[in-house]
Write an enzyme that holds these catalytic residues in place. Structure first.
Site, PDB file in Angstrom:
ATOM      1  CB  CYS A 191      62.164  36.001  13.961  1.00 52.97           C
ATOM      2  SG  CYS A 191      61.808  36.448  15.686  1.00 52.97           S
ATOM      3  CB  THR A 192      64.841  40.220  13.299  1.00 52.30           C
ATOM      4  OG1 THR A 192      64.558  39.963  11.929  1.00 52.30           O
ATOM      5  CG2 THR A 192      65.893  41.311  13.410  1.00 52.30           C
TER       6      THR A 192
END
Length: 350
Positions: free
Chosen positions: A200-201
């Site tokens: 994810c980020t």
């Protein structure tokens, strides 16, 4: 007793931030650890952050902390030291420093207590969020990308995946993390023999997702430490090929960090290559969508002719029209058809 919330208008705060001459550093961090009294912790952290002129968005819950913030460059090391000293669980915590940063990511400090630091929808009392998958560093990520037995799972929303992702990564199509978790389990049922790599980020979603996959019987689960941000930083520092293509969407004023030169998305209005997200300029809409410079000029920053016309009305008339209106979905989703305003009004037929 000091005021523990902001009382200045957003417009005034933004103008003040833009007028600042000192550079700022955008930082994100998270930590899953038990907080006995999130409200007390919130108030103490609010005073600490305010004293250092920190802006941003911070969520606290019994399960931990999740923060995206902007810190004056001269205060970064003081902030780091005070954060580490605040609680033994935070000592040595990894701080993700933004990759593509103009220092104008936030202009106000918002700190809230929530049920969860990431809305996951999990209500299984047997779920152990600490039983996470193995961490992967940058070199290991690249090796896994070349492993035919590995599947990369993107645990971000569809609009994040659209503008950038790892090579051949699988999208779990959803608007929210809450929707993604059961879908990921369902989509991967036929691949339990594979190595599952989640990302994810900044790491907070894929860490919990890796624990959820293990809870559901997946034994070969990894996740990228520090997410896309830390991967790209370490890969560059170590002279490794950066295998993430496109832009990394971020949830602040920047709306994205350029990771590679490739533009893999398209304008939602004309289809031209573009990966710049914006919110519709009509205050009654604010749809998040991708808009190229040509369409931005044509539609004056709006998502549709309807919104363009409404945003040109006198402010009093705009407020009258917004009163009592229930807006629809705030994010454009390609799977739902062509771009539509969120006003709940049909577009005119051509």
């Amino acid at each position: 007793m000091p005021v523990l919330h902001n009382r200045i208008s957003n417009d005034a705060l933004k103008a003040k931030m833009l007028a600042e001459s000192e550079p700022r550093t955008t930082i994100s961090f998270y930590k899953y650890f038990h907080i006995a009294d999130p409200k007390v912790t919130r108030d103490a952290l609010y005073q600490l952050f305010t004293a250092l002129n920190v802006f941003g968005r911070v969520y606290l819950a019994h399960e931990g902390i999740n923060a995206q913030i902007s810190v004056p460059a001269s205060n970064v090391e003081t902030f780091r030291a005070q954060l580490y000293a605040f609680d033994p669980a935070l000592e040595g915590l990894r701080l993700n420093i933004a990759l593509d940063d103009d220092g104008k990511s936030f202009w106000v400090l918002r700190m809230k207590v929530r049920d969860r630091i990431v809305a996951d929808g999990i209500d299984d009392p047997l779920f152990d969020a600490s039983n996470v998958g193995e961490y992967l560093q940058a070199a290991e990520v690249n090796a896994m990308l070349d492993d035919p037995d590995a599947l990369f799972i993107d645990m971000r929303n569809h609009y994040e995946y659209e503008v950038g992702h790892f090579e051949n990564a699988l999208e779990i199509p959803a608007d929210t993390f809450r929707e993604q978790l059961p879908k990921a389990v369902e989509m991967m049922q036929a691949h339990k023999d594979k190595k599952i790599v989640m990302y994810c980020t900044g790491g907070i979603r894929c860490e919990k997702a890796s624990a959820w996959m293990k809870h559901n019987g997946f034994n070969k689960v990894w996740h990228i430490e520090g997410g896309i941000i830390e991967y790209a930083r370490k890969a560059r520092e170590q002279g490794l090929p950066v295998r993430f293509i496109g832009k990394n969407f971020v949830f602040d004023e920047r709306m994205g960090e350029r990771i590679s030169d490739e533009i893999i998305a398209h304008c939602h209005q004309c289809g031209a290559p573009c990966d710049s997200h914006t919110n519709c300029k009509n205050d009654g809409c604010h749809l998040l969508f991708i808009q190229c410079p040509v369409c931005a000029e044509k539609y004056k920053g709006c998502c549709s002719e309807i919104c363009c016309e409404e945003s040109a009305l006198p402010p009093e008339e705009q407020r009258r029209r917004r009163a009592g209106r229930e807006n629809g979905n705030k994010i454009f989703n390609k799977s739902r058809g062509r771009l539509n305003t969120t006003l709940g009004i049909p577009e005119p037929t051509e």
